[in-house]
Design an enzyme around this catalytic site. Sequence first.
Site, PDB file in Angstrom:
ATOM      1  N   TRP A   1      67.000  15.761  21.536  1.00 28.80           N
ATOM      2  CA  TRP A   1      65.745  15.456  22.226  1.00 28.80           C
ATOM      3  C   TRP A   1      64.613  16.350  21.743  1.00 28.80           C
ATOM      4  CZ3 TRP A   1      66.702  10.964  23.313  1.00 28.80           C
ATOM      5  CH2 TRP A   1      67.923  10.560  23.860  1.00 28.80           C
TER       6      TRP A   1
ATOM      7  N   ASP B   1      60.568  21.055  28.023  1.00 32.18           N
ATOM      8  CA  ASP B   1      61.273  19.867  28.491  1.00 32.18           C
ATOM      9  C   ASP B   1      62.459  20.355  29.323  1.00 32.18           C
ATOM     10  OD1 ASP B   1      62.789  17.616  28.914  1.00 32.18           O
ATOM     11  OD2 ASP B   1      62.942  17.040  26.798  1.00 32.18           O
TER      12      ASP B   1
ATOM     13  N   LYS C   1      68.580  13.148  36.430  1.00 30.72           N
ATOM     14  CA  LYS C   1      69.712  14.055  36.300  1.00 30.72           C
ATOM     15  C   LYS C   1      69.830  14.968  37.520  1.00 30.72           C
ATOM     16  CE  LYS C   1      68.921  13.896  31.314  1.00 30.72           C
ATOM     17  NZ  LYS C   1      69.960  12.931  30.955  1.00 30.72           N
TER      18      LYS C   1
END
Length: 361
Positions: free
Chosen positions: A102, A173, A197
């Site tokens: 990511w 992030d 999540k």
Amino acid sequence: MERVFNFSAGPSTMPESVLKTAAAEMLNYKGTGMSVMEMSHRSKVFIEIADNTKALLKEIMNIPDNYKVLFLQGGAWTQFGMVPLNLMTNSKKADFMDTGNWAAEAIKEAGRFGTVNIAASSKDSNYDHIPQLDPKKFDPNADYFHITSNNTIYGTRMTDNWPDTGNVPVVCDMSSNILSEVYDVSKFGLIYAGAQKNMGPSGVTVVIIRDDLLTRTPDNLPTMMKYTIHAEKDSMHNTPPTYALYLAGLVYQWIKDLGGVSAMQKINEEKAKIIYDAIDNSSMFKGTVAKKDRSLMNITFVTGDKDLDEKFAKEAEKQGMPNLKGYRTVGGMRASVYNAMPIEGAKALADFMKKFEMENK
């Protein structure tokens, strides 16, 4: 069928008490005669829900007053583009740590809008550790320095290797570990995270941005890509993901009731230790990342035999522990033990690992 211990990397398991509250309020939210998902986002009742959700997040994360909290859509993928569009506006340069898939995608997206400097990378070792930082490789003129605090696929996490960037704001992030451990928000210029999540269902993305960075947003951006618009309109410029936002608020309240993020961190450390101890005391299972960089949220391990890995994941699912198959670039197994995974789930997995090893020597 009873509820399973869902080890999915996302969307992931939700607190059972939150789901029960949502179920009880599904048809009639607090006497309104309608579901939250049916309400106008301009209604007094929903605005109270949204305000409460934001206040709870600010409280449990101890977010300073000079930060705006935005509830947006599009997931972290959209933030890969929105961050450079809004912040890469002075030098048109940004520094990045390349610590996983990511982070690499964020680098690729930022490269469309300016010059990207990769200050550190662990790609050559298949992202099995967090790379050491050399301040000499930092660009003092960078518009921001981007990091990923937890790497969902590879099972690594930032611990003591935080960059000292001086006046360059740090963008983080936190999609896969926000609210799992205590962070000092004031050390970041911007934090973003998808909800699916640790904060609720997919559909809502949190952005926490320091006020001074809002001055960087160019006027010529599309309206919905401007942080300034979302800040001015209190995340209500268009219809927000109302039901996902409501559920996020229930999750924030659940964390508060448990004792806050610091209490959540202790629980997460206990869960992770149970599984890592099972790996470290095994002659069959091996961890895939450096011990000092092990994630609390995503625990990756292998047997060294692909067929045995596959057998383990299939048999675990039959025992009520689905979604343990590792990501395709890593293989093996991945146990995602986000906030809502109970300690009993970690214990069940550790016990099954011991049983599986005895039966497959």
